[in-house]
Design a protein around this motif. Structure first.
Motif, PDB file in Angstrom:
ATOM      1  N   MET A  56       0.840  -1.198   0.000  1.00  0.00           N
ATOM      2  CA  MET A  56       0.000   0.000   0.000  1.00  0.00           C
ATOM      3  C   MET A  56       0.878   1.253   0.000  1.00  0.00           C
ATOM      4  SD  MET A  56      -2.768   1.236   2.825  1.00  0.00           S
ATOM      5  CE  MET A  56      -1.477   1.987   3.811  1.00  0.00           C
ATOM      6  N   GLN A  57       0.551   2.175  -0.880  1.00  0.00           N
ATOM      7  CA  GLN A  57       1.302   3.428  -0.953  1.00  0.00           C
ATOM      8  C   GLN A  57       0.900   4.331   0.227  1.00  0.00           C
ATOM      9  OE1 GLN A  57       3.431   4.238  -3.709  1.00  0.00           O
ATOM     10  NE2 GLN A  57       4.049   5.938  -2.398  1.00  0.00           N
ATOM     11  N   THR A  58       1.889   4.880   0.922  1.00  0.00           N
ATOM     12  CA  THR A  58       1.551   5.863   1.958  1.00  0.00           C
ATOM     13  C   THR A  58       2.304   7.161   1.661  1.00  0.00           C
ATOM     14  OG1 THR A  58       3.317   5.048   3.379  1.00  0.00           O
ATOM     15  CG2 THR A  58       1.124   4.168   3.801  1.00  0.00           C
ATOM     16  N   TYR A  59       1.813   8.248   2.198  1.00  0.00           N
ATOM     17  CA  TYR A  59       2.393   9.557   1.905  1.00  0.00           C
ATOM     18  C   TYR A  59       2.792  10.257   3.194  1.00  0.00           C
ATOM     19  CZ  TYR A  59       0.561   8.511  -2.655  1.00  0.00           C
ATOM     20  OH  TYR A  59       0.321   7.900  -3.842  1.00  0.00           O
ATOM     21  N   GLU A  60       3.834  11.064   3.088  1.00  0.00           N
ATOM     22  CA  GLU A  60       4.357  11.747   4.258  1.00  0.00           C
ATOM     23  C   GLU A  60       3.328  12.745   4.811  1.00  0.00           C
ATOM     24  OE1 GLU A  60       8.287  14.390   5.127  1.00  0.00           O
ATOM     25  OE2 GLU A  60       8.277  13.114   3.338  1.00  0.00           O
ATOM     26  N   ILE A  61       2.676  13.448   3.893  1.00  0.00           N
ATOM     27  CA  ILE A  61       1.702  14.457   4.332  1.00  0.00           C
ATOM     28  C   ILE A  61       0.328  14.107   3.769  1.00  0.00           C
ATOM     29  CG2 ILE A  61       1.106  16.918   4.309  1.00  0.00           C
ATOM     30  CD1 ILE A  61       4.016  17.573   4.156  1.00  0.00           C
ATOM     31  N   GLY A  62      -0.580  13.706   4.663  1.00  0.00           N
ATOM     32  CA  GLY A  62      -1.932  13.346   4.251  1.00  0.00           C
ATOM     33  C   GLY A  62      -2.886  14.479   4.577  1.00  0.00           C
ATOM     34  N   LEU A  63      -3.466  15.080   3.534  1.00  0.00           N
ATOM     35  CA  LEU A  63      -4.418  16.182   3.758  1.00  0.00           C
ATOM     36  C   LEU A  63      -5.719  15.927   2.996  1.00  0.00           C
ATOM     37  CD1 LEU A  63      -1.978  19.258   3.673  1.00  0.00           C
ATOM     38  CD2 LEU A  63      -3.216  18.382   5.669  1.00  0.00           C
ATOM     39  N   VAL A  64      -6.139  14.653   2.972  1.00  0.00           N
ATOM     40  CA  VAL A  64      -7.407  14.290   2.339  1.00  0.00           C
ATOM     41  C   VAL A  64      -8.543  14.676   3.301  1.00  0.00           C
ATOM     42  CG1 VAL A  64      -8.790  12.332   1.528  1.00  0.00           C
ATOM     43  CG2 VAL A  64      -6.335  12.413   1.040  1.00  0.00           C
ATOM     44  N   PRO A  65      -9.621  15.265   2.787  1.00  0.00           N
ATOM     45  CA  PRO A  65     -10.718  15.660   3.696  1.00  0.00           C
ATOM     46  C   PRO A  65     -11.606  14.481   4.107  1.00  0.00           C
ATOM     47  CG  PRO A  65     -11.064  16.559   1.483  1.00  0.00           C
ATOM     48  CD  PRO A  65      -9.841  15.721   1.412  1.00  0.00           C
ATOM     49  N   GLY A  66     -11.058  13.473   4.635  1.00  0.00           N
ATOM     50  CA  GLY A  66     -11.784  12.313   5.140  1.00  0.00           C
ATOM     51  C   GLY A  66     -11.778  11.174   4.134  1.00  0.00           C
ATOM     52  N   PRO A  67     -11.485   9.949   4.635  1.00  0.00           N
ATOM     53  CA  PRO A  67     -11.099   9.696   6.017  1.00  0.00           C
ATOM     54  C   PRO A  67      -9.756  10.342   6.344  1.00  0.00           C
ATOM     55  CG  PRO A  67     -10.861   7.683   4.702  1.00  0.00           C
ATOM     56  CD  PRO A  67     -11.494   8.707   3.829  1.00  0.00           C
ATOM     57  N   VAL A  68      -9.650  10.883   7.555  1.00  0.00           N
ATOM     58  CA  VAL A  68      -8.419  11.579   7.926  1.00  0.00           C
ATOM     59  C   VAL A  68      -7.458  10.606   8.602  1.00  0.00           C
ATOM     60  CG1 VAL A  68      -9.722  13.731   8.211  1.00  0.00           C
ATOM     61  CG2 VAL A  68      -9.088  12.426  10.232  1.00  0.00           C
ATOM     62  N   SER A  69      -6.189  11.021   8.787  1.00  0.00           N
ATOM     63  CA  SER A  69      -5.175  10.170   9.415  1.00  0.00           C
ATOM     64  C   SER A  69      -5.584   9.855  10.844  1.00  0.00           C
ATOM     65  CB  SER A  69      -3.826  10.881   9.465  1.00  0.00           C
ATOM     66  OG  SER A  69      -3.503  11.417   8.224  1.00  0.00           O
ATOM     67  N   VAL A  70      -5.454   8.597  11.214  1.00  0.00           N
ATOM     68  CA  VAL A  70      -5.751   8.188  12.592  1.00  0.00           C
ATOM     69  C   VAL A  70      -4.456   8.343  13.393  1.00  0.00           C
ATOM     70  CG1 VAL A  70      -6.575   6.303  14.061  1.00  0.00           C
ATOM     71  CG2 VAL A  70      -7.461   6.535  11.723  1.00  0.00           C
ATOM     72  N   PRO A  71      -4.449   9.221  14.402  1.00  0.00           N
ATOM     73  CA  PRO A  71      -3.200   9.469  15.136  1.00  0.00           C
ATOM     74  C   PRO A  71      -2.825   8.273  16.021  1.00  0.00           C
ATOM     75  CG  PRO A  71      -4.991  10.721  16.128  1.00  0.00           C
ATOM     76  CD  PRO A  71      -5.565  10.043  14.903  1.00  0.00           C
ATOM     77  N   PRO A  72      -1.548   8.153  16.412  1.00  0.00           N
ATOM     78  CA  PRO A  72      -1.070   6.978  17.154  1.00  0.00           C
ATOM     79  C   PRO A  72      -1.865   6.694  18.427  1.00  0.00           C
ATOM     80  CG  PRO A  72       0.757   8.451  16.610  1.00  0.00           C
ATOM     81  CD  PRO A  72      -0.481   9.121  16.132  1.00  0.00           C
ATOM     82  N   GLU A  73      -2.261   7.742  19.162  1.00  0.00           N
ATOM     83  CA  GLU A  73      -2.962   7.480  20.439  1.00  0.00           C
ATOM     84  C   GLU A  73      -4.343   6.845  20.198  1.00  0.00           C
ATOM     85  OE1 GLU A  73      -1.985  10.372  19.150  1.00  0.00           O
ATOM     86  OE2 GLU A  73      -2.967  12.098  20.101  1.00  0.00           O
ATOM     87  N   LEU A  74      -4.936   7.078  19.028  1.00  0.00           N
ATOM     88  CA  LEU A  74      -6.208   6.416  18.717  1.00  0.00           C
ATOM     89  C   LEU A  74      -5.968   5.039  18.115  1.00  0.00           C
ATOM     90  CD1 LEU A  74      -8.381   9.384  17.357  1.00  0.00           C
ATOM     91  CD2 LEU A  74      -8.236   8.457  19.663  1.00  0.00           C
ATOM     92  N   ARG A  75      -4.915   4.913  17.312  1.00  0.00           N
ATOM     93  CA  ARG A  75      -4.582   3.589  16.748  1.00  0.00           C
ATOM     94  C   ARG A  75      -4.295   2.588  17.865  1.00  0.00           C
ATOM     95  NH1 ARG A  75      -1.355   6.262  12.698  1.00  0.00           N
ATOM     96  NH2 ARG A  75       0.550   5.638  13.751  1.00  0.00           N
ATOM     97  N   ALA A  76      -3.688   3.072  18.949  1.00  0.00           N
ATOM     98  CA  ALA A  76      -3.296   2.184  20.050  1.00  0.00           C
ATOM     99  C   ALA A  76      -4.511   1.472  20.648  1.00  0.00           C
ATOM    100  CB  ALA A  76      -2.574   2.988  21.133  1.00  0.00           C
ATOM    101  N   VAL A  77      -5.636   2.165  20.688  1.00  0.00           N
ATOM    102  CA  VAL A  77      -6.848   1.618  21.292  1.00  0.00           C
ATOM    103  C   VAL A  77      -7.342   0.388  20.514  1.00  0.00           C
ATOM    104  CG1 VAL A  77      -9.282   2.213  21.663  1.00  0.00           C
ATOM    105  CG2 VAL A  77      -7.511   3.858  22.262  1.00  0.00           C
ATOM    106  N   TYR A  78      -6.984   0.328  19.243  1.00  0.00           N
ATOM    107  CA  TYR A  78      -7.423  -0.786  18.388  1.00  0.00           C
ATOM    108  C   TYR A  78      -6.554  -2.030  18.556  1.00  0.00           C
ATOM    109  CZ  TYR A  78     -10.884   2.011  15.910  1.00  0.00           C
ATOM    110  OH  TYR A  78     -11.996   2.746  15.597  1.00  0.00           O
ATOM    111  N   GLN A  79      -5.457  -1.915  19.298  1.00  0.00           N
ATOM    112  CA  GLN A  79      -4.539  -3.055  19.446  1.00  0.00           C
ATOM    113  C   GLN A  79      -4.972  -4.011  20.551  1.00  0.00           C
ATOM    114  OE1 GLN A  79      -2.261  -3.195  17.091  1.00  0.00           O
ATOM    115  NE2 GLN A  79      -3.034  -1.209  16.431  1.00  0.00           N
ATOM    116  N   ILE A  80      -6.027  -3.625  21.283  1.00  0.00           N
ATOM    117  CA  ILE A  80      -6.432  -4.393  22.465  1.00  0.00           C
ATOM    118  C   ILE A  80      -7.507  -5.414  22.095  1.00  0.00           C
ATOM    119  CG2 ILE A  80      -7.574  -4.137  24.730  1.00  0.00           C
ATOM    120  CD1 ILE A  80      -6.270  -1.244  24.737  1.00  0.00           C
ATOM    121  N   ASN A  81      -7.520  -6.569  22.771  1.00  0.00           N
ATOM    122  CA  ASN A  81      -8.597  -7.548  22.637  1.00  0.00           C
ATOM    123  C   ASN A  81      -9.682  -7.238  23.664  1.00  0.00           C
ATOM    124  OD1 ASN A  81      -8.940  -9.624  20.856  1.00  0.00           O
ATOM    125  ND2 ASN A  81      -7.163 -10.745  21.644  1.00  0.00           N
TER     126      ASN A  81
END
Ligand SMILES: *Cc1c(COP(=O)(O)O)cnc(C)c1O
Length: 361
Positions: free
Chosen positions: A1-26
């Motif tokens: 998957m191609q990723t970009y250094e600066i994501g400025l798409v008007p949604g879906p927006v970048s999910v920041p690390p502190e929110l991504r972390a919540v998805y790592q839990i069972n």
């Protein structure tokens, strides 16, 4: 998957690390654990604060579109009258959706680059006498932000329900559900809240619940089973615990920052973005700067460029922005500075790349 250094798409927006972390839990089963019900209740309380409402906030699995369908189908019966206030792709689209499910629809037409004029809405509402009036707060494809309070008051004058799509403004711009007489307020998780497209939220007023009960629509997207879930925990299906945990964290981040501070951050970044673009000679798309949304900037594609060429050159340099939709496709491009992307350094980096690309020709 191609990723970009600066994501400025008007949604879906970048999910920041502190929110991504919540998805790592069972997590446990949302059907079985009381803890899930408490999580749901806390999310509802947070959303009530962010949207200035004492109404119930229904939180469902899905994304923004399920909120839009859910609101329409739950309070209308075929043949009911819908006045669609339209000033962009979503406003016209909601009118089309209502037609497709058998409603009699009249559109109050404001084109794509402007906001609704309440006086024209009043005239149409008094003549047409709709059961439901629909409007869009931020027309994301156009980059505009409408004023809603007067339209809400008009809905009360003609005894219509007021249905508002604030999917791309809620949390980043002041939204006052109760003061603006919004009966059905619609939000998705993948815009300002900066979560994956997992959840749809609908604020439901007492008047709207009455309509929900009367219409008694049965279907996966019905609001009816949600009236009492926050009390009894009887969800109509297995809920998304990961999404809900993300929502608690996302809403907490906004409330801890402070609503006024979060709104100011969006307004400041948007003003900066518009200023940089205008300095490059790029023309903003909305008819005036006063109606530009703090969450997304829409501008005309610069002369001498096609959207495809511009998009390609920006991507080569690590920047991804948005094009637009419908009649605006190929004419308008957009910078999404909402939620995690409403950051001065990020937008500054994006504008530097845009400037470099334009100067390279
Ligand atoms: C993003 C958005 C929606 C929902 O669309 P999705 O398909 O869920 O992304 C609805 N209305 C507006 C104004 C939006 O910007």
């Amino acid at each position: 998957m191609q990723t970009y250094e600066i994501g400025l798409v008007p949604g879906p927006v970048s999910v920041p690390p502190e929110l991504r972390a919540v998805y790592q839990i069972n997590y446990g089963s949302a059907d079985l654990e009381d803890e899930f019900l408490r999580l749901y209740q806390r999310c509802e309380t947070h959303l009530g604060k962010i949207l200035a409402t004492r109404n119930r906030v229904v939180i469902k699995t899905g994304e923004g579109m399920i909120a839009l369908w859910s609101g329409l189908k739950s309070v209308l019966r075929p043949g009911d009258k819908v006045l669609a206030v339209a000033n962009g792709v979503f406003g016209y689209g909601i009118g089309d959706m209502a037609s497709q499910i058998g409603m009699e629809v009249e559109v109050v037409d404001f084109g794509y680059d402007d906001v609704p004029d309440p006086q024209q809405v009043r005239e149409a509402a008094q003549r047409f006498r709709p059961q439901l009036v629909t409007a869009v707060h931020c027309e994301t494809p156009s980059g505009t932000l409408a004023s809603l309070e007067e339209i809400g008051a008009i809905c009360r004058e003609v005894d219509a329900l007021f249905y508002v799509d604030f999917v791309s403004s809620g949390g980043g711009v002041e939204v006052r559900v109760d003061d603006w007489y919004i009966d059905l307020g619609l939000l998705g998780s993948q815009k300002v809240l900066s979560l994956p497209p997992d959840l749809a939220m609908v604020t439901v007023s007492e008047r709207a619940w009455e309509a929900v009960e009367e219409v008694a629509y049965v279907g996966y997207d019905s609001l009816a089973p949600w009236k009492t879930v926050a009390k009894d925990g009887h969800f109509p299906y297995t809920h998304n615990w990961h999404g809900m945990a993300g929502l608690l964290m996302a809403t907490r981040l906004i409330l801890n920052e402070g609503l006024a501070v979060a709104f100011r951050r969006h307004a400041d970044v948007a003003a900066y973005c518009r200023g940089r673009m205008q300095a490059m000679g790029i023309e903003l798309y909305p008819v005036s700067e006063e109606i530009c949304s703090p969450t997304v900037t829409a501008a005309k594609i610069p002369v001498g460029w096609s959207w495809e060429n511009l998009d390609q050159e920006l991507r080569v340099r690590g920047l991804v922005v948005g094009g637009s939709y419908g009649p605006l496709a190929g004419k308008v491009f957009r910078i999404g500075h909402m939620g995690s992307q409403a950051k001065r350094e990020l937008v500054e980096g994006g504008m530097d790349i845009l400037e470099e690309v334009l100067n390279s020709k």
